[in-house]
Design a protein around this motif. Structure first.
Motif, PDB file in Angstrom:
ATOM      1  N   LEU A  58      35.013  38.362  33.085  1.00  0.00           N
ATOM      2  CA  LEU A  58      34.283  37.413  32.247  1.00  0.00           C
ATOM      3  C   LEU A  58      33.869  38.005  30.900  1.00  0.00           C
ATOM      4  O   LEU A  58      33.126  37.375  30.153  1.00  0.00           O
ATOM      5  CB  LEU A  58      33.034  36.907  32.990  1.00  0.00           C
ATOM      6  N   HIS A  59      34.363  39.205  30.603  1.00  0.00           N
ATOM      7  CA  HIS A  59      34.047  39.813  29.306  1.00  0.00           C
ATOM      8  C   HIS A  59      34.999  39.294  28.227  1.00  0.00           C
ATOM      9  O   HIS A  59      35.750  40.038  27.609  1.00  0.00           O
ATOM     10  CB  HIS A  59      34.116  41.342  29.400  1.00  0.00           C
ATOM     11  N   THR A  60      34.960  37.983  28.034  1.00  0.00           N
ATOM     12  CA  THR A  60      35.793  37.313  27.039  1.00  0.00           C
ATOM     13  C   THR A  60      34.873  36.514  26.120  1.00  0.00           C
ATOM     14  O   THR A  60      33.727  36.213  26.486  1.00  0.00           O
ATOM     15  CB  THR A  60      36.798  36.363  27.711  1.00  0.00           C
ATOM     16  N   PRO A  61      35.344  36.156  24.914  1.00  0.00           N
ATOM     17  CA  PRO A  61      34.484  35.409  23.976  1.00  0.00           C
ATOM     18  C   PRO A  61      33.857  34.155  24.577  1.00  0.00           C
ATOM     19  O   PRO A  61      32.681  33.878  24.341  1.00  0.00           O
ATOM     20  CB  PRO A  61      35.451  35.066  22.834  1.00  0.00           C
ATOM     21  N   MET A  62      34.636  33.406  25.354  1.00  0.00           N
ATOM     22  CA  MET A  62      34.121  32.166  25.946  1.00  0.00           C
ATOM     23  C   MET A  62      32.881  32.428  26.796  1.00  0.00           C
ATOM     24  O   MET A  62      31.856  31.722  26.685  1.00  0.00           O
ATOM     25  CB  MET A  62      35.208  31.512  26.796  1.00  0.00           C
ATOM     26  N   TYR A  63      32.933  33.445  27.646  1.00  0.00           N
ATOM     27  CA  TYR A  63      31.819  33.723  28.548  1.00  0.00           C
ATOM     28  C   TYR A  63      30.698  34.493  27.859  1.00  0.00           C
ATOM     29  O   TYR A  63      29.531  34.374  28.243  1.00  0.00           O
ATOM     30  CB  TYR A  63      32.326  34.466  29.778  1.00  0.00           C
ATOM     31  N   ILE A  64      31.033  35.283  26.848  1.00  0.00           N
ATOM     32  CA  ILE A  64      29.989  35.964  26.069  1.00  0.00           C
ATOM     33  C   ILE A  64      29.138  34.926  25.334  1.00  0.00           C
ATOM     34  O   ILE A  64      27.906  35.024  25.295  1.00  0.00           O
ATOM     35  CB  ILE A  64      30.617  36.964  25.073  1.00  0.00           C
ATOM     36  N   LEU A  65      29.799  33.921  24.767  1.00  0.00           N
ATOM     37  CA  LEU A  65      29.080  32.826  24.117  1.00  0.00           C
ATOM     38  C   LEU A  65      28.233  32.063  25.137  1.00  0.00           C
ATOM     39  O   LEU A  65      27.088  31.684  24.856  1.00  0.00           O
ATOM     40  CB  LEU A  65      30.059  31.871  23.429  1.00  0.00           C
ATOM     41  N   SER A 122      32.633  24.979  20.840  1.00  0.00           N
ATOM     42  CA  SER A 122      33.720  24.004  20.663  1.00  0.00           C
ATOM     43  C   SER A 122      34.834  24.600  19.800  1.00  0.00           C
ATOM     44  O   SER A 122      36.022  24.323  20.028  1.00  0.00           O
ATOM     45  CB  SER A 122      33.184  22.719  20.022  1.00  0.00           C
ATOM     46  N   PHE A 123      34.470  25.445  18.833  1.00  0.00           N
ATOM     47  CA  PHE A 123      35.472  26.149  18.022  1.00  0.00           C
ATOM     48  C   PHE A 123      36.306  27.083  18.894  1.00  0.00           C
ATOM     49  O   PHE A 123      37.542  27.164  18.753  1.00  0.00           O
ATOM     50  CB  PHE A 123      34.770  26.940  16.910  1.00  0.00           C
ATOM     51  N   ASP A 124      35.639  27.761  19.820  1.00  0.00           N
ATOM     52  CA  ASP A 124      36.335  28.649  20.752  1.00  0.00           C
ATOM     53  C   ASP A 124      37.317  27.869  21.616  1.00  0.00           C
ATOM     54  O   ASP A 124      38.463  28.292  21.820  1.00  0.00           O
ATOM     55  CB  ASP A 124      35.311  29.373  21.628  1.00  0.00           C
ATOM     56  N   ARG A 125      36.910  26.714  22.119  1.00  0.00           N
ATOM     57  CA  ARG A 125      37.797  25.878  22.939  1.00  0.00           C
ATOM     58  C   ARG A 125      38.943  25.298  22.106  1.00  0.00           C
ATOM     59  O   ARG A 125      40.060  25.148  22.600  1.00  0.00           O
ATOM     60  CB  ARG A 125      37.001  24.742  23.585  1.00  0.00           C
ATOM     61  N   PHE A 126      38.667  24.982  20.850  1.00  0.00           N
ATOM     62  CA  PHE A 126      39.714  24.489  19.950  1.00  0.00           C
ATOM     63  C   PHE A 126      40.807  25.538  19.773  1.00  0.00           C
ATOM     64  O   PHE A 126      42.007  25.237  19.868  1.00  0.00           O
ATOM     65  CB  PHE A 126      39.106  24.128  18.596  1.00  0.00           C
ATOM     66  N   LEU A 127      40.401  26.791  19.538  1.00  0.00           N
ATOM     67  CA  LEU A 127      41.381  27.872  19.378  1.00  0.00           C
ATOM     68  C   LEU A 127      42.171  28.095  20.661  1.00  0.00           C
ATOM     69  O   LEU A 127      43.395  28.297  20.625  1.00  0.00           O
ATOM     70  CB  LEU A 127      40.674  29.168  18.975  1.00  0.00           C
ATOM     71  N   CYS A 144      33.344  37.311  17.548  1.00  0.00           N
ATOM     72  CA  CYS A 144      32.453  36.752  18.561  1.00  0.00           C
ATOM     73  C   CYS A 144      31.005  37.199  18.319  1.00  0.00           C
ATOM     74  O   CYS A 144      30.079  36.389  18.371  1.00  0.00           O
ATOM     75  CB  CYS A 144      32.914  37.175  19.956  1.00  0.00           C
ATOM     76  N   VAL A 145      30.832  38.483  18.023  1.00  0.00           N
ATOM     77  CA  VAL A 145      29.494  39.018  17.728  1.00  0.00           C
ATOM     78  C   VAL A 145      28.922  38.370  16.470  1.00  0.00           C
ATOM     79  O   VAL A 145      27.741  37.996  16.422  1.00  0.00           O
ATOM     80  CB  VAL A 145      29.541  40.556  17.574  1.00  0.00           C
ATOM     81  N   LEU A 146      29.758  38.230  15.442  1.00  0.00           N
ATOM     82  CA  LEU A 146      29.310  37.592  14.198  1.00  0.00           C
ATOM     83  C   LEU A 146      28.887  36.147  14.428  1.00  0.00           C
ATOM     84  O   LEU A 146      27.896  35.676  13.858  1.00  0.00           O
ATOM     85  CB  LEU A 146      30.424  37.649  13.144  1.00  0.00           C
ATOM     86  N   LEU A 147      29.625  35.431  15.268  1.00  0.00           N
ATOM     87  CA  LEU A 147      29.293  34.042  15.569  1.00  0.00           C
ATOM     88  C   LEU A 147      27.964  33.948  16.335  1.00  0.00           C
ATOM     89  O   LEU A 147      27.162  33.036  16.093  1.00  0.00           O
ATOM     90  CB  LEU A 147      30.411  33.385  16.383  1.00  0.00           C
TER      91      LEU A 147
END
Length: 323
Positions: A58-65, A122-127, A144-147
């Motif tokens: 789960l160490h992916t942008p989707m789950y980090i967000l 939603s931007f993450d899901r769009f990509l 991801c950190v910047l977002l």
């Protein structure tokens, strides 16, 4: 009810949060009900954070967000519910002037940050759906950190202007706020000076963050829907829909209640409706967020099962050693 207290300059030094005026037995029932809901919110969102932190999968942008969003939900609900619970069983129901302004600032800043997080998710899901080959290149850990920083900082900076404006409003009395938290409309109603300009500016700032984030989310999901409908594979289409369904459910809960509160004409004129809708968006999204993501996501379910199995083993070992 406590009489009005004033500081040396003659201005209000504390407010009385009227909350839910009703019989004592009903107040006790509300205290128990909201305490249980608050506990479940803390446990549910903490479980998401623990699952993401403990599972490498789960160490992916989707789950980090998602983990940051869950932490935001914990902070968001903790900015008003503990004080609300204390006031339900209290006879005085008071909050200091500074405490009231800070509650307003933190609650609505995190409300704005929630809208920004939902936009970024939603931007993450769009990509992931529309640009799957470019996803690992674009959605890097650095981005991801910047977002995440953008969402947290953006929410608190966005509400800085309303906070400064309200801090300049003179309150001479009365000091009874017909709400369970320090909301904008009931606070400005107690002002002893004209506040039409401040009300207009705060309304514009609130509307902008609501509509900009909502329009962005709707735009990204329109693109996602267009791509999904063009997919030839039924399994691919189903996977794409399931990936976005959880996020859309949380978006619908949050924006549905916020739009009813701040966009519906005349909704703010009725204190009963105002309290109910505020209570809904203050508790509903944090409460249903872990339920929606945990029950609709197999990876999250697996991570939570591993955590539970480890905890049960430790408890079993501890009880065995005592025997």
């Amino acid at each position: 009810m406590r009489t009005l207290e004033s500081n040396t300059s003659g201005s209000v030094s504390e407010f009385i949060l009227l909350g839910f005026p009703c019989r004592r037995d009903i107040q006790i029932f509300l205290f128990v009900l909201f305490s249980i809901i608050y506990f479940l919110i803390l446990m549910g969102n903490a479980s998401i954070i623990c699952a993401v932190w403990s599972s490498r999968k789960l160490h992916t942008p989707m789950y980090i967000l998602l983990a940051n969003f869950s932490f935001l939900e914990i902070c968001y609900v903790s900015s008003d519910v503990p004080k609300m619970l204390a006031n339900i069983i209290s006879q005085t129901k008071s909050i200091s002037y500074a405490g009231c302004l800070l509650q307003f600032y933190f609650f609505f800043s995190m409300c704005a940050a929630e809208g920004l997080f939902l936009s970024v998710m939603s931007f993450d899901r769009f990509l992931a759906v529309c640009r799957p080959l470019h996803y690992p290149i674009i959605m890097t850990r650095r981005l991801c950190v910047l977002l995440v920083v953008f969402c947290w900082a953006g929410g608190f900076l966005w509400l800085l202007t309303p906070f400064i404006l309200i801090s300049q409003v003179p309150f001479c009395g009365p000091n009874t706020v017909d709400h369970f938290l320090c909301d904008l409309a009931p606070l400005l109603a107690l002002s002893c000076a004209p506040v039409s300009g401040i009300r207009l500016v705060c309304g514009i700032v609130s509307s902008l963050i609501i509509f900009l984030t909502l329009l962005y989310i709707l735009g990204t999901y329109f693109c996602v829907l267009t791509v999904v409908l063009q997919m030839s594979s039924g399994s691919g289409r189903q996977k794409a829909f399931s990936t976005c369904a959880s996020h859309l459910a949380v978006v619908s809960l949050f924006y549905g209640s916020v739009m009813v509160m701040y966009v519906s004409p005349g909704s703010g004129e009725y204190p009963g409706i105002q309290k109910f809708v505020t209570l809904f968006y203050a508790l509903a999204t944090p409460f249903f967020n872990p339920l929606i993501y945990n029950f609709r996501n197999k990876d999250m379910e697996e991570a939570l099962k591993k955590i539970l199995s480890v905890l049960l083993k430790e408890i079993f070992k501890g009880s065995k050693s005592h025997i």
